[in-house]
Design an enzyme around this catalytic site. Sequence first.
Site, PDB file in Angstrom:
ATOM      1  N   SER A  41     -31.767 -41.699   7.675  1.00  0.00           N
ATOM      2  CA  SER A  41     -30.769 -42.685   7.250  1.00  0.00           C
ATOM      3  C   SER A  41     -29.788 -43.065   8.354  1.00  0.00           C
ATOM      4  CB  SER A  41     -30.000 -42.168   6.032  1.00  0.00           C
ATOM      5  OG  SER A  41     -29.384 -40.923   6.319  1.00  0.00           O
ATOM      6  N   TYR A  51     -26.907 -41.113  -7.837  1.00  0.00           N
ATOM      7  CA  TYR A  51     -25.503 -41.487  -7.636  1.00  0.00           C
ATOM      8  C   TYR A  51     -25.212 -42.852  -8.260  1.00  0.00           C
ATOM      9  CZ  TYR A  51     -26.426 -38.280  -3.734  1.00  0.00           C
ATOM     10  OH  TYR A  51     -26.841 -37.220  -2.965  1.00  0.00           O
ATOM     11  N   PRO A  52     -23.962 -43.069  -8.697  1.00  0.00           N
ATOM     12  CA  PRO A  52     -23.556 -44.424  -9.074  1.00  0.00           C
ATOM     13  C   PRO A  52     -23.174 -45.170  -7.787  1.00  0.00           C
ATOM     14  CG  PRO A  52     -22.180 -42.707 -10.122  1.00  0.00           C
ATOM     15  CD  PRO A  52     -22.906 -42.082  -8.975  1.00  0.00           C
ATOM     16  N   ARG A  53     -24.032 -46.042  -7.315  1.00  0.00           N
ATOM     17  CA  ARG A  53     -23.790 -46.762  -6.064  1.00  0.00           C
ATOM     18  C   ARG A  53     -24.367 -48.164  -6.145  1.00  0.00           C
ATOM     19  NH1 ARG A  53     -25.580 -42.373  -1.410  1.00  0.00           N
ATOM     20  NH2 ARG A  53     -23.892 -40.892  -1.772  1.00  0.00           N
ATOM     21  N   LYS A  98     -28.377 -33.506  -8.251  1.00  0.00           N
ATOM     22  CA  LYS A  98     -27.265 -33.596  -7.303  1.00  0.00           C
ATOM     23  C   LYS A  98     -26.587 -34.946  -7.490  1.00  0.00           C
ATOM     24  CE  LYS A  98     -26.328 -34.388  -2.390  1.00  0.00           C
ATOM     25  NZ  LYS A  98     -26.945 -34.763  -1.091  1.00  0.00           N
ATOM     26  N   GLY A 106     -21.455 -33.122  -0.823  1.00  0.00           N
ATOM     27  CA  GLY A 106     -20.345 -32.630   0.000  1.00  0.00           C
ATOM     28  C   GLY A 106     -19.062 -33.416  -0.116  1.00  0.00           C
ATOM     29  N   GLY A 132     -24.525 -31.440   3.520  1.00  0.00           N
ATOM     30  CA  GLY A 132     -25.177 -31.460   4.818  1.00  0.00           C
ATOM     31  C   GLY A 132     -24.253 -31.748   5.969  1.00  0.00           C
ATOM     32  N   ARG A 133     -23.764 -32.981   6.043  1.00  0.00           N
ATOM     33  CA  ARG A 133     -23.009 -33.422   7.212  1.00  0.00           C
ATOM     34  C   ARG A 133     -21.801 -32.527   7.516  1.00  0.00           C
ATOM     35  NH1 ARG A 133     -23.666 -38.428   8.828  1.00  0.00           N
ATOM     36  NH2 ARG A 133     -24.121 -39.100   6.696  1.00  0.00           N
TER      37      ARG A 133
END
Length: 276
Positions: A34, A150-152, A181, A206, A232-233
Amino acid sequence: MSHSLSSGREIRLNRLSRHGDERYLFIPMDHSVSDGPVVNAGEFDRLMGSLVAGGADAVIVHKGRARGIAPRHLRECALIVHLSAGTSRAADTNQKVLVASVEEAVQLGADAVSVHVNVGSDTESRQLADLGAVAAECARWEIPLLAMIYPRGPRISDPHDPELLAHVVNIAVDLGADLVKTSAAEPISAMADVVASCPVPVLVAGGQPNGRSLTQYAQSAVDAGCAGLAVGRRVFTDPKPETLVRELAAIVHAPRQQPVDLSVDVPELYGTAVSL
């Protein structure tokens, strides 16, 4: 003398929780598709060693990256192969497509697979169809499915709304996910309502620092009843990832002092009455 036989799915689900307590600390490293490399190529093995030594339950990578993980790292740490992809360079950054199959993941020795869905995006219907198709393949291969949902998208005004998050995690359950998640609610204590609405373990992403350390954030998520974190990040960019993972693992796997209250009234959560 009786013997109980576990299904392949149950065996693999158990591997996803290093301590066998149905709590999870996952480290996603699918960002290399990504956004670009997580670390330089020569540093990846060292990073993996740090994550495993710190106590990560599983790492999440794409199929090609999985081939480069030394087998010694996977003796205690589980492998989740991510099947979805999209890049930050795309015209629609919320679009995700399948780039691997459950069969490929099984051939790589994966303990689970994951699929990304953005509810509210322009390509929501395609992503939901992909999640359902992968769930069917997971049932065939007896391998657990983690839905990163996710809501995106342009139809989402507040991606941290607890009511909306309760909706998206239950979409994942209804389409066959074993674990979910999603984003954290704001305030994060409201994740208790999201967790109460969902019959499978809920992990939080995160998230953004917002003045909170990652350990403070993790403790708040666990206190709200979340089954763990998938972060992760904020881990792999930390100067001491092994130390940070060890601190997070201690929080995620610590015995809970009190059981989570799951008596939330779901119709009340949605602000509606239910007629039977």
